[in-house]
Design an enzyme around this catalytic site. Structure first.
Site, short mmCIF file in Angstrom:
data_model
loop_
_atom_site.label_atom_id
_atom_site.label_comp_id
_atom_site.label_asym_id
_atom_site.label_seq_id
_atom_site.Cartn_x
_atom_site.Cartn_y
_atom_site.Cartn_z
CE1 TYR A 42 4.60 9.75 10.00
CE2 TYR A 42 6.70 10.15 11.10
CZ TYR A 42 5.97 9.52 10.11
OH TYR A 42 6.60 8.66 9.24
CB THR A 79 -0.93 0.03 1.22
OG1 THR A 79 -0.16 0.07 2.43
CG2 THR A 79 -1.84 -1.20 1.23
CB SER A 121 8.41 6.91 11.57
OG SER A 121 9.21 8.07 11.63
#
Length: 244
Positions: free
Chosen positions: A150, A12, A137
């Site tokens: 985030y 994706t 991340s």
């Protein structure tokens, strides 16, 4: 003989950057790859760039109806899935005191909620012994100012992986998190000026950002049998940024 000969992979958010580099590499290694992205023009360009053994499906991974359509296409064309790289994600800088509901909702809707339902909706098609991994991340591992929303939306992914390893053990499906650091993707290059780029590179031991191809090679490791004994791990690929 390729490392993914005869395999079916779904990636994706694969219209640019790390995931696109991974899709190209997976095809080179023998897989048929389904890629998704929100923008039809970018998706068409990615399919053209990969050139063969690829199916593009326009889909927003935060939209559950779009995810249903993605996996219905996979079911109709190939029937099963061996590899899932849930890479679609989003992030926006905002300092505490200035964070909006819209910023929070956008990050968690795609990074946390969208990733969970991407995996859940893929499961009925998954072959036993397959590999699932998600893009994390290193923002979730360090205290970068302005990135709390985030970072938090990415921090849930290792928790998912640890639980899902237990839940999927009888099917021998591996679940891991691929956590990159600063990578010179087209999107990042668009929003960075020279000063910001220099700041990013200053915290990397080699003083140079990663390349999408360097992340793709690690994705291939996680997708293939080379990582058959790697399960429930967060594999950090950031040039050593988080250890110094």
């Amino acid at each position: 003989m390729g490392k993914l000969d005869g395999k079916v992979a779904v990636i994706t958010g694969a219209t640019s950057g790390m995931a696109l580099a991974g899709a190209k590499l997976f095809v080179d290694e023998g897989a048929h790859v389904f890629i998704s992205g929100r923008r039809e023009d970018a998706l068409d360009e990615a399919v053209k760039l990969i050139g063969r053994n690829v199916t593009g499906v326009q889909a927003d991974s935060a939209d559950l109806d779009d995810l249903d359509r993605l996996f219905e296409t996979v079911r109709r064309e190939k029937g099963t899935v061996d590899v899932l790289w849930a890479s679609a994600g989003t992030g926006e800088q905002s300092r505490l005191g200035e964070i909006t509901e819209e910023q929070f909702d956008a990050a968690f809707s795609l990074n946390a909620r969208g990733t969970l339902f991407t995996v859940q909706k893929a499961l009925p098609l998954f072959n036993d012994g397959g590999s699932i991994f998600m893009t994390g991340s290193n923002a979730s591992l360090r205290g970068y100012p302005d990135w709390s929303v985030y970072a938090a939306s990415k921090a849930v992914l290792p928790a998912y992986a640890r639980v899902w390893v237990s839940e999927l053990r009888d099917r021998r499906i591996r679940v891991n998190v691929l956590t990159p650091g600063q990578v010179a993707t087209p999107i990042l290059e668009e929003v960075m000026d020279d000063r910001t780029k220099a700041q990013f590179e200053s915290v990397i031991p080699r003083r140079e950002m990663g390349r999408p191809e360097e992340i793709a090679s690690v994705a291939l490791f996680l997708a293939s049998d080379d990582s058959s004994y790697v399960n429930g791990m967060e594999l950090v690929v950031d040039g050593g940024t988080t250890v110094i």
